[in-house]
Design a protein around this motif. Structure first.
Motif, PDB file in Angstrom:
ATOM      1  N   ALA A  56      -4.829 -26.086   1.974  1.00 36.38           N
ATOM      2  CA  ALA A  56      -5.363 -24.764   2.327  1.00 36.38           C
ATOM      3  C   ALA A  56      -5.313 -24.553   3.834  1.00 36.38           C
ATOM      4  CB  ALA A  56      -6.787 -24.618   1.802  1.00 36.38           C
ATOM      5  N   VAL A  57      -5.538 -25.641   4.617  1.00 35.10           N
ATOM      6  CA  VAL A  57      -5.455 -25.540   6.071  1.00 35.10           C
ATOM      7  C   VAL A  57      -4.030 -25.160   6.479  1.00 35.10           C
ATOM      8  CG1 VAL A  57      -5.618 -26.824   8.248  1.00 35.10           C
ATOM      9  CG2 VAL A  57      -7.353 -27.173   6.464  1.00 35.10           C
ATOM     10  N   GLU A  58      -3.048 -25.837   5.856  1.00 34.60           N
ATOM     11  CA  GLU A  58      -1.655 -25.530   6.186  1.00 34.60           C
ATOM     12  C   GLU A  58      -1.311 -24.073   5.845  1.00 34.60           C
ATOM     13  OE1 GLU A  58       1.582 -28.614   5.573  1.00 34.60           O
ATOM     14  OE2 GLU A  58       0.008 -29.353   4.216  1.00 34.60           O
ATOM     15  N   ARG A  59      -1.785 -23.657   4.686  1.00 37.11           N
ATOM     16  CA  ARG A  59      -1.543 -22.292   4.230  1.00 37.11           C
ATOM     17  C   ARG A  59      -2.132 -21.294   5.248  1.00 37.11           C
ATOM     18  NH1 ARG A  59      -4.449 -18.884   1.587  1.00 37.11           N
ATOM     19  NH2 ARG A  59      -3.490 -17.362   0.191  1.00 37.11           N
ATOM     20  N   ARG A  60      -3.358 -21.581   5.667  1.00 44.87           N
ATOM     21  CA  ARG A  60      -4.036 -20.706   6.630  1.00 44.87           C
ATOM     22  C   ARG A  60      -3.279 -20.701   7.956  1.00 44.87           C
ATOM     23  NH1 ARG A  60      -9.028 -22.007   9.569  1.00 44.87           N
ATOM     24  NH2 ARG A  60      -9.166 -23.912   8.342  1.00 44.87           N
ATOM     25  N   MET A  61      -2.833 -21.896   8.388  1.00 48.22           N
ATOM     26  CA  MET A  61      -2.111 -21.974   9.657  1.00 48.22           C
ATOM     27  C   MET A  61      -0.809 -21.176   9.588  1.00 48.22           C
ATOM     28  SD  MET A  61      -1.907 -22.900  12.807  1.00 48.22           S
ATOM     29  CE  MET A  61      -2.953 -24.281  13.295  1.00 48.22           C
ATOM     30  N   ARG A  62      -0.092 -21.282   8.485  1.00 45.32           N
ATOM     31  CA  ARG A  62       1.148 -20.503   8.357  1.00 45.32           C
ATOM     32  C   ARG A  62       0.858 -19.013   8.507  1.00 45.32           C
ATOM     33  NH1 ARG A  62       2.266 -23.877   4.067  1.00 45.32           N
ATOM     34  NH2 ARG A  62       3.788 -25.491   4.619  1.00 45.32           N
ATOM     35  N   ALA A  63      -0.217 -18.563   7.829  1.00 42.41           N
ATOM     36  CA  ALA A  63      -0.540 -17.137   7.888  1.00 42.41           C
ATOM     37  C   ALA A  63      -0.867 -16.716   9.319  1.00 42.41           C
ATOM     38  CB  ALA A  63      -1.713 -16.839   6.957  1.00 42.41           C
ATOM     39  N   LYS A  64      -1.606 -17.580  10.029  1.00 45.29           N
ATOM     40  CA  LYS A  64      -2.011 -17.215  11.388  1.00 45.29           C
ATOM     41  C   LYS A  64      -0.828 -17.270  12.352  1.00 45.29           C
ATOM     42  CE  LYS A  64      -6.296 -16.460  10.266  1.00 45.29           C
ATOM     43  NZ  LYS A  64      -6.780 -15.055  10.188  1.00 45.29           N
ATOM     44  N   LEU A  65       0.079 -18.220  12.139  1.00 48.69           N
ATOM     45  CA  LEU A  65       1.264 -18.294  13.001  1.00 48.69           C
ATOM     46  C   LEU A  65       2.150 -17.066  12.775  1.00 48.69           C
ATOM     47  CD1 LEU A  65       2.087 -22.110  12.632  1.00 48.69           C
ATOM     48  CD2 LEU A  65       1.158 -20.997  14.678  1.00 48.69           C
ATOM     49  N   ASP A  66       2.233 -16.634  11.509  1.00 51.59           N
ATOM     50  CA  ASP A  66       2.999 -15.417  11.226  1.00 51.59           C
ATOM     51  C   ASP A  66       2.367 -14.214  11.923  1.00 51.59           C
ATOM     52  OD1 ASP A  66       4.680 -16.943   9.726  1.00 51.59           O
ATOM     53  OD2 ASP A  66       3.877 -16.318   7.771  1.00 51.59           O
ATOM     54  N   LEU A  67       1.038 -14.190  11.867  1.00 53.03           N
ATOM     55  CA  LEU A  67       0.313 -13.113  12.550  1.00 53.03           C
ATOM     56  C   LEU A  67       0.600 -13.144  14.054  1.00 53.03           C
ATOM     57  CD1 LEU A  67      -2.015 -10.951  12.498  1.00 53.03           C
ATOM     58  CD2 LEU A  67      -3.581 -12.847  12.891  1.00 53.03           C
ATOM     59  N   MET A  68       0.599 -14.353  14.637  1.00 55.30           N
ATOM     60  CA  MET A  68       0.861 -14.498  16.069  1.00 55.30           C
ATOM     61  C   MET A  68       2.260 -14.008  16.425  1.00 55.30           C
ATOM     62  SD  MET A  68      -0.942 -18.203  16.673  1.00 55.30           S
ATOM     63  CE  MET A  68      -0.007 -18.542  18.154  1.00 55.30           C
ATOM     64  N   ALA A  69       3.208 -14.245  15.515  1.00 59.45           N
ATOM     65  CA  ALA A  69       4.560 -13.762  15.775  1.00 59.45           C
ATOM     66  C   ALA A  69       4.554 -12.240  15.877  1.00 59.45           C
ATOM     67  CB  ALA A  69       5.497 -14.225  14.666  1.00 59.45           C
ATOM     68  N   ARG A  70       3.754 -11.605  15.003  1.00 57.80           N
ATOM     69  CA  ARG A  70       3.654 -10.140  15.054  1.00 57.80           C
ATOM     70  C   ARG A  70       2.973  -9.699  16.351  1.00 57.80           C
ATOM     71  NH1 ARG A  70       0.473  -8.694   9.767  1.00 57.80           N
ATOM     72  NH2 ARG A  70       0.886  -6.550  10.446  1.00 57.80           N
ATOM     73  N   LEU A  71       2.007 -10.504  16.807  1.00 63.17           N
ATOM     74  CA  LEU A  71       1.261 -10.183  18.032  1.00 63.17           C
ATOM     75  C   LEU A  71       2.080 -10.489  19.289  1.00 63.17           C
ATOM     76  CD1 LEU A  71      -2.381 -11.601  17.719  1.00 63.17           C
ATOM     77  CD2 LEU A  71      -1.754  -9.246  18.284  1.00 63.17           C
ATOM     78  N   GLY A  72       3.024 -11.416  19.151  1.00 63.95           N
ATOM     79  CA  GLY A  72       3.733 -11.864  20.352  1.00 63.95           C
ATOM     80  C   GLY A  72       2.957 -12.916  21.112  1.00 63.95           C
ATOM     81  N   ALA A  73       2.139 -13.702  20.413  1.00 66.65           N
ATOM     82  CA  ALA A  73       1.396 -14.793  21.051  1.00 66.65           C
ATOM     83  C   ALA A  73       2.070 -16.106  20.680  1.00 66.65           C
ATOM     84  CB  ALA A  73      -0.049 -14.797  20.554  1.00 66.65           C
ATOM     85  N   ASP A  74       2.083 -17.079  21.594  1.00 68.43           N
ATOM     86  CA  ASP A  74       2.793 -18.315  21.245  1.00 68.43           C
ATOM     87  C   ASP A  74       1.911 -19.567  21.284  1.00 68.43           C
ATOM     88  OD1 ASP A  74       2.463 -18.832  23.897  1.00 68.43           O
ATOM     89  OD2 ASP A  74       4.600 -19.059  24.362  1.00 68.43           O
ATOM     90  N   THR A  75       0.619 -19.406  21.610  1.00 66.61           N
ATOM     91  CA  THR A  75      -0.257 -20.580  21.619  1.00 66.61           C
ATOM     92  C   THR A  75      -1.515 -20.285  20.815  1.00 66.61           C
ATOM     93  OG1 THR A  75       0.544 -21.071  23.852  1.00 66.61           O
ATOM     94  CG2 THR A  75      -1.421 -22.264  23.111  1.00 66.61           C
ATOM     95  N   VAL A  76      -1.866 -21.205  19.918  1.00 69.08           N
ATOM     96  CA  VAL A  76      -3.088 -21.033  19.138  1.00 69.08           C
ATOM     97  C   VAL A  76      -4.065 -22.159  19.486  1.00 69.08           C
ATOM     98  CG1 VAL A  76      -2.136 -22.312  17.153  1.00 69.08           C
ATOM     99  CG2 VAL A  76      -4.087 -20.777  16.808  1.00 69.08           C
ATOM    100  N   LEU A  77      -5.325 -21.777  19.609  1.00 69.51           N
ATOM    101  CA  LEU A  77      -6.374 -22.759  19.884  1.00 69.51           C
ATOM    102  C   LEU A  77      -6.887 -23.337  18.569  1.00 69.51           C
ATOM    103  CD1 LEU A  77      -8.617 -24.009  21.779  1.00 69.51           C
ATOM    104  CD2 LEU A  77      -9.988 -22.022  21.171  1.00 69.51           C
ATOM    105  N   VAL A  78      -6.810 -24.652  18.438  1.00 66.28           N
ATOM    106  CA  VAL A  78      -7.447 -25.328  17.298  1.00 66.28           C
ATOM    107  C   VAL A  78      -8.655 -26.069  17.868  1.00 66.28           C
ATOM    108  CG1 VAL A  78      -7.232 -27.210  15.627  1.00 66.28           C
ATOM    109  CG2 VAL A  78      -5.354 -25.579  15.925  1.00 66.28           C
ATOM    110  N   CYS A  79      -9.849 -25.698  17.410  1.00 67.34           N
ATOM    111  CA  CYS A  79     -11.029 -26.406  17.937  1.00 67.34           C
ATOM    112  C   CYS A  79     -11.456 -27.482  16.943  1.00 67.34           C
ATOM    113  CB  CYS A  79     -12.156 -25.442  18.263  1.00 67.34           C
ATOM    114  SG  CYS A  79     -12.604 -24.345  16.943  1.00 67.34           S
ATOM    115  N   SER A  80     -12.083 -28.519  17.451  1.00 70.53           N
ATOM    116  CA  SER A  80     -12.388 -29.678  16.622  1.00 70.53           C
ATOM    117  C   SER A  80     -13.309 -29.276  15.471  1.00 70.53           C
ATOM    118  CB  SER A  80     -13.002 -30.800  17.461  1.00 70.53           C
ATOM    119  OG  SER A  80     -14.194 -30.384  18.082  1.00 70.53           O
ATOM    120  N   SER A  81     -13.121 -29.913  14.351  1.00 72.55           N
ATOM    121  CA  SER A  81     -13.785 -29.508  13.111  1.00 72.55           C
ATOM    122  C   SER A  81     -15.289 -29.721  13.155  1.00 72.55           C
ATOM    123  CB  SER A  81     -13.210 -30.309  11.940  1.00 72.55           C
ATOM    124  OG  SER A  81     -11.838 -30.030  11.782  1.00 72.55           O
ATOM    125  N   VAL A  82     -16.002 -28.809  12.469  1.00 70.66           N
ATOM    126  CA  VAL A  82     -17.453 -28.948  12.335  1.00 70.66           C
ATOM    127  C   VAL A  82     -17.856 -29.058  10.862  1.00 70.66           C
ATOM    128  CG1 VAL A  82     -17.918 -27.673  14.469  1.00 70.66           C
ATOM    129  CG2 VAL A  82     -17.814 -26.439  12.302  1.00 70.66           C
TER     130      VAL A  82
END
Lengths: 608, 608
Positions: free
Chosen positions: A76-102
């Motif tokens: 599910a994490v991978e699935r979510r990451m793919r969706a967010k990376l696709d979103l970033m491509a639409r936004l034109g952003a190339d770096t995503v912040l992953v914060c340590s898990s809680v």
């Protein structure tokens, strides 16, 4: 150095925030996920808007609960990451912040975390993107920068690096010297936030009380320098969660934010990157301009005369009077409404600068709002900027051909009542401007904090901060009601005041009494308590009591205070005698003074 | 049991506070020293005033840094104590609170502390007075109740006993069962304060966030019972430091305070001391009355008709319409201004009580403000009280001869659009009333907290608390902006709303669409995020998207939400479908909903 700001620092719609960041001169933004989700604009249209505004999207954040996920949850994490990376491509952003898990089910296993981040970094790399991994101070298993670095190092993926956040490191008191040994190219992003030193749960501290650099108590300069020393070349980016900024005008907040970075940058790399004109030395307050309603002007004139001032000059073109005694100069303006917000009564003050033009240049570099120069023939050219609350701050050098010459002499001379000069100004601040004002005075004028306090006044808590120049020639006390806003507490700002220094409070008090001015009635209970607490010398005790004065002392000396009535509901004058080098402001007496002013007003209402 | 309140709980001058305490029915007060010092009234006149008001002065407080003083400082402590005891004689107070020392030079030596307290107790005894010694949770050496008891026991002086404060004991999580073995006559005073559970420095927690009993998360009932079991016979006294109460109308706060003690007392000693009529079971919300401006009435009528409601009745004497569908009944009042404060739109609601008269009796016992009964011939006699925000709360039993009969039938019948009843009410609260409202609904109506939250909305933080009856027939969601008060954030309260339950959101949405009503436009970004987070079944995903609905889920089931436009800037209607027993309120969606409503308003302004 490039500057960036996270949209979460600001208030309003995402569009409001982007506009404000661009207008304040930021180079880029971090898009905070919740701000995007709530936006009615598509990623494509946000991308177009930022491009039109000249902003880059430097980071998309945050991506939570990734590393250490139990294997059955990781799909599910991978699935979510793919969706967010696709979103970033639409936004034109190339770096995503992953914060340590809680998440409670996070597994504390560095090898697993590194492997999972490597998998996610593969997904990013496929799209030409990168992952910046950050240790939250309250992360479940990863909560320090060096732990996050250990995992990134272990993962050894070119599309995976660190995000460093000053708050997460400094709030824990972590040693950050080791950051210098991290390869610069592995630090993908630097987030900056200051904070007041508070003893509370770090999550709450972070979510509600962060401040812009130089507004709080963390050593942002040393931390940032360490990251630069490592070879970091990305932007200085602000990520500040603050309850007040979240609901304040984003344009004002963005300027405040940029000012903090300009001031911070000027101290980095030996000043090579952001040279700032040094703050010239200040020589005191040349004059203070009081704004009163026309109906209150006669009362204020009577008061000034009772205090021994003379009306020495009349402005050549404006309805402004000059009143003088010793080095104390007051402009009385009963004309146009104050430019300051609310009903602020101290509408302007002039600082004696050794180099007024240089003071003005520095103010401009630090984004102070310049005020239009107003001069007519034979009038002095005054340089002024607006303080955050709208108060006009002039930089002058008093001389025969200077500002003083704008006033036609009346021929009056001061009777004198012991007043020697202006001791300090007390500026009640609009709620939204408090931290902004502190930063303004610290950076633009090169002043430093002198004394901070919080006291319970009759109608609610009041917070105070006194700021002074290094030579103690200029002192400004800021104050704000912490929470006053219900239907009971007075809605109007509490009055501002001007504090005059006297060489002998008895002389000034006698002059006031002779002129029939009743000072604020300090209650007998106050003196009873003073007697219970302190065994004051009999003469001093007698003096305080007979003058109706208040008292404070510090390890150096004594402070005697007297207060005129509040004029027009907006302003009063305090007269103080500093004995043996007392350095404070008598803040602890403020609640009693406020109650006394209220009692005086109620009595006057009964009389009238 | 006698009740008392510390003046520091309230706002205003000392006189304001005494008047408020007396008006709310307290038997006595604790005089907080700073409140007296700031007062323009002499101790003698305060004594006369309390006597005239029927109040006793049960305690004078606090006396700080007494025990453990280095011997060379103790003479000053004695001097101070003499002065304060003399002051107490003038006030007519006979018990002084000594709290454990915090001064850095305090000596941690129980024998010394006991000896010094004995000396001070001698001074008190000479005047027929007593000293109540209290352990502050942050005391330098003495910070637990059992340590303070050990010192009092050791001192063995008849004029020295304990003061117990629930906050100091419960905030530390101390075991308090042992209090039962303290001789009752050695417990001279009992101070009660509740607090929310916060992870922060205990001093700041105590000074800013205390609450009245039953407003927070501490077990006041068990603690108080232990003190009573020990044989304590003094008053139940409140000592609450709270930033909001410090600046709120003291008359309102005092009533709130007394209500908390009445409710607390009813559960003590098996209910022997303060029997309270039990809260009858509630059967749902009989009707909700919406107040709209006359200019907004047509829009609301259109909306109700679009939702499938019929205008079934017209009030016999007032300009109030009855609209019905299923068990949902709405009174539409476009007449007199709302009695609620601000621009609250839900001006009244009626609760189906199994015993309306008993509900009203309990409300009266708990100091709810009764509303004048308004009835004309052939009109039902409705019993109502005002909630803290002014909303009228009726207790009814819907029956043919009841309130329904006040409306003349119009003959219209509802077209129907799936609405089955009222799901819940969302009441935006005035800032000063939030904790008061929670206590009101908990105690007067016998409801319990359901879900609490805080979220970052586009214009600032919002805090929410949902409260429900035991049978989940009545649900009320309270909300308040945590800090909204600058010049940028909208000054008006955010709108209130009524949530209707539908058996099928698709049916309701279709009806709205057919009538040309545009629901709040949920952004595509919201659905993208939903898809990234949750792998929803395709049918559900399609339904949400096509309806423009929002979604939440809990461990039981699902929640689908749709929102009408805001009518007249004050009120909107939410329509929800609860699937498989979902129990929440979808609070996490609120920021997106608020942004959507704002976007809708801006578009409308552009169109207009």
């Amino acid at each position: 150095m490039r500057t960036s700001i996270a949209t979460v620092c600001l208030s309003g719609t995402l569009e409001d925030r982007l506009d404000a960041a661009a207008a304040a001169g930021f180079d880029g933004v971090e898009i905070f996920e919740n701000d995007l989700i709530a936006s009615s604009s598509s990623p494509e249209s946000i991308r177009a808007r930022t491009r039109d505004l000249g902003l880059s999207i430097d980071l998309y954040q945050p991506f939570r609960d990734a590393e250490g996920a139990p294997p059955d949850r990781f799909a599910a994490v991978e699935r979510r990451m793919r969706a967010k990376l696709d979103l970033m491509a639409r936004l034109g952003a190339d770096t995503v912040l992953v914060c340590s898990s809680v998440a409670p089910d996070t597994i504390g296993d560095d090898a697993l975390a590194a492997a999972q981040l490597r998998t996610l970094a593969d997904l990013a790399a496929e799209r030409g993107m990168r992952i910046a991994y950050e240790a939250l101070a309250w992360g479940r298993h990863v909560s320090t920068w060096d732990h996050s670095w250990e995992i990134v190092r272990r993962a050894g993926h070119p599309a995976l690096g660190l995000c460093l956040d000053s708050f997460h490191v400094l709030s824990r008191g972590s040693d950050f010297a080791g950051i210098r040994s991290v390869p610069g190219e592995k630090i993908l992003f630097l987030q900056l936030a200051d904070a007041p030193r508070l003893a509370m749960d770090v999550l709450q501290w972070s979510r509600h009380h962060r401040l812009f650099p130089l507004q709080g108590g963390l050593d942002l300069a040393a931390f940032t320098q360490a990251v630069l020393d490592a070879g970091y070349t990305g932007p200085l980016s602000l990520e500040v969660f603050n309850d007040v900024f979240r609901q304040a005008d984003p344009h004002r907040t963005a300027v405040d934010a940029r000012r903090s970075l300009i001031a911070l940058a000027s101290g980095l790399n030996g000043g090579a990157d952001g040279a700032l004109t040094p703050a010239p030395a200040l020589d005191g307050i040349a004059f203070t301009e009081l704004g009163v309603d026309p109906s209150s002007a006669p009362e204020m004139e009577t008061l000034l005369r009772a205090l021994g001032f003379a009306h020495t000059g009349q402005h050549r073109s404006k309805a402004v009077q000059l009143w003088e005694q010793g080095a104390a100069r007051i402009l009385l303006n009963a004309g146009a409404p104050s430019p300051a917000e609310g009903s602020a009564a101290i509408r302007a003050f002039a600082l004696e600068s050794t180099q007024p033009e240089q003071s003005a240049r520095r103010a401009e570099q630090l984004l102070a709002r310049p005020l239009p120069r107003r001069r007519r023939q034979s009038e002095a050219d005054l340089t002024a900027v607006a303080a955050p609350d709208g108060t006009e701050v002039f930089f002058v050098r008093t001389s025969p051909a200077g500002w003083h010459d704008d006033f036609l002499p009346t021929g009056e001379t001061a009777a004198g009542a012991g007043i020697t000069g202006i001791d300090h100004l007390s500026l009640a601040q609009p709620f939204d401007r408090y931290d902004e004002a502190a930063l303004f005075y610290r950076t633009v004028l090169g002043m430093a904090d002198d004394e901070a306090g919080e006291f319970a006044a009759p109608f609610g808590l009041v917070r105070t901060l006194a700021i002074r120049d290094p030579g103690r020639r200029v002192r400004i006390a800021l104050s704000v009601p912490v929470l006053r806003r219900g239907e009971w507490a007075p809605a109007i700002p509490h009055p501002q005041h001007l504090t005059l220094a006297t060489s002998d409070l008895a002389v000034t008090a006698a002059a006031l009494r002779a002129a029939g001015v009743e000072t604020a009635p300090i209650p007998g209970n106050y003196y009873d308590d003073l007697d219970a607490r302190l065994a004051l010398p009999l003469a001093l005790r007698g003096k305080l009591h007979s003058l109706g004065a208040m008292y404070d002392e510090d390890e150096r000396g004594q402070y005697l205070q007297l207060f005129t009535p509040v004029v027009g509901g907006r302003v009063f004058i305090e007269i103080v005698e500093r004995v043996n080098g007392y350095r404070g402001y008598g803040f602890a007496n403020d609640p009693v003074r406020m109650a006394a002013h209220r009692a005086q007003r109620l009595r006057k209402e009964v009389r009238d």
